[in-house]
Design an enzyme around this catalytic site. Structure first.
Site, PDB file in Angstrom:
ATOM      1  N   CYS A  45       0.904  -0.925  -0.098  1.00 49.41           N
ATOM      2  CA  CYS A  45       0.009  -0.562   0.324  1.00 49.41           C
ATOM      3  C   CYS A  45       1.227   0.972   0.100  1.00 49.41           C
ATOM      4  CB  CYS A  45      -1.039   0.052   1.651  1.00 49.41           C
ATOM      5  SG  CYS A  45      -1.949  -1.010   1.230  1.00 49.41           S
ATOM      6  N   ASP A 140     -20.921  12.158 -14.941  1.00 43.71           N
ATOM      7  CA  ASP A 140     -22.320  11.670 -14.226  1.00 43.71           C
ATOM      8  C   ASP A 140     -22.129  10.860 -13.080  1.00 43.71           C
ATOM      9  OD1 ASP A 140     -21.460  10.073 -15.115  1.00 43.71           O
ATOM     10  OD2 ASP A 140     -22.390   9.255 -17.007  1.00 43.71           O
TER      11      ASP A 140
END
Ligand code: BEZ
Length: 226
Positions: A45, A140
């Site tokens: 990570c 959107d």
């Protein structure tokens, strides 16, 4: 749970290293890359957040109109400590902020909602880790891409940028991008466009690849608006 392509991305209120806000407000009229992590202070990570940090600082997301947000299931205090390690890892000792927020999803409500729990890789106490998910959301607010990597495999963020280039191009023009396509290379005319419409729409012209079936479905044209 989980999300299908085309679904509206959840407009959750998130607690992050840059304050509390609703996800749709963060997206605004931009695109979003949302990526999750198994846990803070884990080696893979750390490389991923450092890599994304460099890409943001180099303007790779901004020039494409893309916002970035990360998620890890630890606390904000934990994220803040870890950010110093991430910066030190990429040679920026002493820097204590990242150029994008990290969500703290301590009760895993978002991880569950987005179908990101990994039943294969568990933490020391046997709780499923959050998988490495990447979601790309359009202006959107609809989901355009979803990929899920196991905790043990770090992601290729150059591939994420390549996909954004394809998504943005194919949302504007009736084209699709072939395997391993890179921005600037020829694209394929969508099968829904007839030959006569293709001649009008694609002013650079197009060529059809001959195949044994005799079907004229592989039609290449120069990338529009280059
Ligand atoms: C890591 O980020 O390094 C990692 C996290 C969970 C399992 C394995 C590796």
């Amino acid at each position: 749970m989980g999300l299908n392509l085309g679904d509206i991305f959840p407009n959750e209120t998130v607690k992050t290293t840059e304050g509390i806000f609703k996800l749709h407000d963060y997206i605004g009229n931009k695109w979003l890359v949302f990526f999750s992590h198994p846990a803070d202070y884990t080696p893979v990570c750390t490389t991923e957040l450092a890599t994304v940090s460099k890409l943001v600082e180099n303007g790779e997301f901004e020039k494409r109109g893309v916002k970035v947000i990360a998620l890890s299931c630890d606390s904000i205090i934990s994220h803040e400590g870890w950010i110093k390690d991430i910066n030190a890892f990429q040679g920026c000792d002493g820097k204590n902020n990242l150029p994008y927020p990290i969500i703290s999803d301590e009760n895993r409500s978002l991880a569950i909602m987005l179908g990101m729990l990994d039943e294969v890789d568990k933490d020391k106490s046997g709780i499923p880790l959050t998988a490495r998910a990447v979601f790309i959301v359009g202006p959107d607010k609809k989901l355009k891409l979803s990929v899920l990597y196991p905790a043990t495999t770090g992601r290729n963020f150059n591939e994420i940028i390549r996909v954004i280039d394809s998504l943005q191009l194919t949302s504007k023009y009736s084209v699709a991008t072939p395997a391993n396509w890179r921005n600037g290379e020829d694209v394929m005319i969508s099968p829904t466009v007839s030959d006569s419409d293709a001649s009008v729409k694609f002013t650079k012209g197009y060529r059809t690849v001959d195949v044994p079936s005799g079907k004229r479905y592989i039609r290449l044209t120069g990338q529009p608006h280059l």
